[in-house]
Write a protein that holds these residues in place. Structure first.
Motif, PDB file in Angstrom:
ATOM      1  N   ILE A  98     -75.865  34.677  46.346  1.00  0.00           N
ATOM      2  CA  ILE A  98     -74.744  34.940  45.449  1.00  0.00           C
ATOM      3  C   ILE A  98     -75.165  35.922  44.369  1.00  0.00           C
ATOM      4  N   SER A  99     -76.364  35.744  43.807  1.00  0.00           N
ATOM      5  CA  SER A  99     -76.868  36.648  42.770  1.00  0.00           C
ATOM      6  C   SER A  99     -77.010  38.069  43.300  1.00  0.00           C
ATOM      7  N   TYR A 100     -77.536  38.195  44.513  1.00  0.00           N
ATOM      8  CA  TYR A 100     -77.695  39.528  45.102  1.00  0.00           C
ATOM      9  C   TYR A 100     -76.343  40.223  45.242  1.00  0.00           C
ATOM     10  N   LEU A 101     -75.368  39.525  45.752  1.00  0.00           N
ATOM     11  CA  LEU A 101     -74.047  40.123  45.982  1.00  0.00           C
ATOM     12  C   LEU A 101     -73.328  40.418  44.673  1.00  0.00           C
ATOM     13  N   ALA A 102     -73.585  39.603  43.651  1.00  0.00           N
ATOM     14  CA  ALA A 102     -72.908  39.790  42.369  1.00  0.00           C
ATOM     15  C   ALA A 102     -73.558  40.854  41.504  1.00  0.00           C
ATOM     16  N   ASN A 103     -74.862  41.126  41.737  1.00  0.00           N
ATOM     17  CA  ASN A 103     -75.583  42.016  40.820  1.00  0.00           C
ATOM     18  C   ASN A 103     -76.194  43.248  41.470  1.00  0.00           C
ATOM     19  N   ARG A 104     -76.496  43.163  42.777  1.00  0.00           N
ATOM     20  CA  ARG A 104     -77.226  44.271  43.393  1.00  0.00           C
ATOM     21  C   ARG A 104     -76.429  45.011  44.452  1.00  0.00           C
ATOM     22  N   ALA A 105     -75.333  44.419  44.929  1.00  0.00           N
ATOM     23  CA  ALA A 105     -74.475  45.148  45.872  1.00  0.00           C
ATOM     24  C   ALA A 105     -73.834  46.314  45.140  1.00  0.00           C
ATOM     25  N   ASN A 106     -73.533  47.373  45.870  1.00  0.00           N
ATOM     26  CA  ASN A 106     -72.954  48.569  45.259  1.00  0.00           C
ATOM     27  C   ASN A 106     -71.668  48.964  45.992  1.00  0.00           C
ATOM     28  N   PRO A 107     -70.496  48.703  45.367  1.00  0.00           N
ATOM     29  CA  PRO A 107     -70.300  48.033  44.073  1.00  0.00           C
ATOM     30  C   PRO A 107     -70.485  46.527  44.215  1.00  0.00           C
ATOM     31  N   PRO A 108     -70.740  45.826  43.110  1.00  0.00           N
ATOM     32  CA  PRO A 108     -70.947  44.372  43.173  1.00  0.00           C
ATOM     33  C   PRO A 108     -69.656  43.627  43.499  1.00  0.00           C
TER      34      PRO A 108
END
Length: 398
Positions: free
Chosen positions: A299-309
Motif C-alpha cells: 500500500i505504501s509503495y502504491l501510495a508514495n512511489r507509483a507515478n502518479p501515486p
C-alpha cells in the motif's frame, strides 16, 4: 470462428469434449465417425453406462448423420450394429453397467465413443480402458458435467490422463445453435442463473444450501456508462501471495443493486508491475482504492512511489468482518456481475460455507477459497461495511 473439433482428426489416446447443452458435441463426433468408417476399415465400440436396448445407444444419431451426409446407402443398419458395405467398418453398441465380461471380450477395437459419460462409474472406466489396447486405439468421451466429484469429471477434467486432448465446448461455439434452444437458454439465464451455468455453460452442479450467494447474483450485460447514474465508483484490491492472484475490483451502487463492471485478476504480478496492472481498470486514478491491510508495504509503495501515486489505503478489519461484509453484500436486491468479469462470476458461483462431511449440515463458517475477487469487493466498500454487525440495508432486509 475456429473449429472446436479440429483435434478430432489428429491422434490422441483420449479425445474428451465436454460442456453444456446445445454445443453440438454428439453431432460432431457422430459425423467424424461416420466419415472415418466410410474411408477405412474401422471397428468402433459405442458405449453408455446403461443401455437396456439399442434405443438407449448412439445408434440413431449415427444413422441420422449418415442420412444427412447422403451416404446412408453405403451402410447396413442392422438390429444391433451398423456395418459399412464396402470398407467393412462396424459399429458395436454396449452398456457398461453390469456388463464387465462382455466388454472385456470385445477385441480389436480401434475407437471407443463413450457418450453421456457423466454417468459412467469409476468401476466401468477401470474395466473399459484396459480393454482398449489395440496399437493406435483411441477413447472418445462426450459429456455434460454432472457433479464436481463424479468419476468422469475427476478423471478427465480435474486430473486428465497423459495423451489426452480435453476441450470444453458450449452453445456459443455452435454455429447451428437453434433459435428454440436459444430461447430456453435465455430464459434460464434470466430466471435461474445457477441452472443456466450447469445446463448451458457446462459447469458441474455445485449449487446447494452451502453456496453463499445462491440466488443473490446474476451475470448479465449492462451499459458501460450506467455507473454515471450512481453517486460514485468503488475500487477494492486484494494482494496475491505465492500462487494467489492480485485482484482489483470496480463496482457501484444504483437502484438498490450492486454492479460489478471491471476486474483486474492475475497471478505473478510483481510489486513494480501493479501500477500498470491497476490501470487496466478504467477511472482507477480518479477514485480511492481500499486494499487488504495485510500488505502495508505494498500500500505504501502504491501510495508514495507509483507515478502518479494512487489514492490507496488499508480497509478496516475486525473479528467477524468477513461475515459482516457478506451480510452487507447480501442486503442488496441483487448483485449484477458484468460478463467481462469472468473470475468474479466464477467466485460468486463457488464461494461456499463449510459442510460437515458426516452429517451434510451446512455450517456458518465460510471456506477460505474462491474469494480473491470477493475480498477485493468487500474492501472496496470499506466504510459502508461497518463494525459491529450488519449495515443499515442489511438490518432492513431482515
Amino acid at each position: 470462428m475456429t473449429d472446436p473439433f479440429r483435434e478430432i482428426w489428429r491422434p490422441h489416446r483420449y479425445k474428451v469434449f465436454y460442456g453444456g447443452r446445445g454445443s453440438g458435441k454428439s453431432w460432431a463426433v457422430a459425423q467424424a465417425l461416420i466419415v472415418m468408417c466410410d474411408m477405412a476399415n474401422i471397428r468402433v465400440l459405442c458405449c453408455r453406462e446403461i443401455q437396456n436396448s439399442i434405443k438407449d445407444s448412439s445408434y440413431q444419431i449415427l444413422r441420422d448423420t449418415a442420412e444427412r451426409l447422403g451416404i446412408s446407402g453405403r451402410f447396413s443398419f442392422l438390429e444391433s450394429e451398423i456395418r459399412h458395405k464396402l470398407t467393412g467398418s462396424r459399429f458395436i453398441f454396449k452398456g457398461l453397467l453390469r456388463n464387465e465380461q462382455s466388454v472385456k471380450s470385445t477385441e480389436g477395437i480401434d475407437l471407443v465413443w463413450v457418450e453421456e459419460a457423466q454417468t459412467v462409474s469409476e468401476s466401468s472406466w477401470e474395466v473399459l480402458i484396459p480393454t482398449i489396447r489395440k496399437p493406435g486405439s483411441e477413447i472418445w468421451v462426450t459429456f455434460n458435467p454432472l457433479n464436481a466429484d463424479d468419476p468422469t469429471t475427476k478423471r478427465f477434467i480435474e486430473n486428465p490422463p497423459p495423451e489426452a486432448y480435453v476441450r470444453k465446448i458450449n452453445f456459443d461455439e455452435n454455429p447451428h445453435f437453434p433459435p428454440e434452444l436459444r430461447a430456453e437458454m435465455e430464459h434460464d439465464k434470466a430466471v435461474d442463473y445457477e441452472k443456466y451455468l450447469h445446463i448451458w455453460e457446462g459447469f458441474p452442479r455445485t449449487v446447494s444450501d452451502a453456496q453463499v450467494f445462491k440466488g443473490r447474483y446474476s451475470v448479465e450485460s449492462f451499459p458501460d456508462d450506467l455507473w454515471k447514474k450512481a453517486d460514485r465508483l468503488f475500487f477494492g484490491a486484494d494482494f496475491g501471495f505465492a500462487r494467489d492472484p492480485n485482484t482489483l475490483i470496480r463496482c457501484f451502487m444504483y437502484d438498490r443493486k450492486l454492479y460489478i463492471d471491471y476486474e483486474a485478476y492475475a497471478v505473478g504480478i510483481e510489486i513494480d508491475e501493479l501500477p500498470a496492472f491497476y490501470r487496466t481498470v478504467p477511472e482507477v486514478d480518479n477514485w480511492p482504492i481500499h486494499a487488504d491491510a495485510a500488505r502495508p508495504e505494498t500500500i505504501s509503495y502504491l501510495a508514495n512511489r507509483a507515478n502518479p501515486p494512487f489514492r490507496i489505503s488499508a480497509a478496516s478489519k475486525w473479528q467477524g468482518s468477513i461475515e459482516d461484509g457478506v451480510a452487507y453484500l447480501k442486503s442488496f436486491e441483487k448483485i449484477i456481475v458484468h460478463p467481462r468479469c469472468k473470475h468474479t462470476a466464477d467466485e460468486f458461483r463457488l464461494y461456499s460455507y463449510k459442510v460437515d462431511k458426516t452429517t451434510g449440515e451446512v455450517l456458518k463458517a465460510i471456506v477460505d477459497k474462491n474469494n480473491h475477487a470477493i475480498d477485493g469487493l468487500r474492501y472496496s466498500l470499506d466504510g459502508y461495511i461497518t463494525k459491529p454487525g450488519l449495515s443499515k440495508w442489511a438490518r432492513l432486509a431482515q
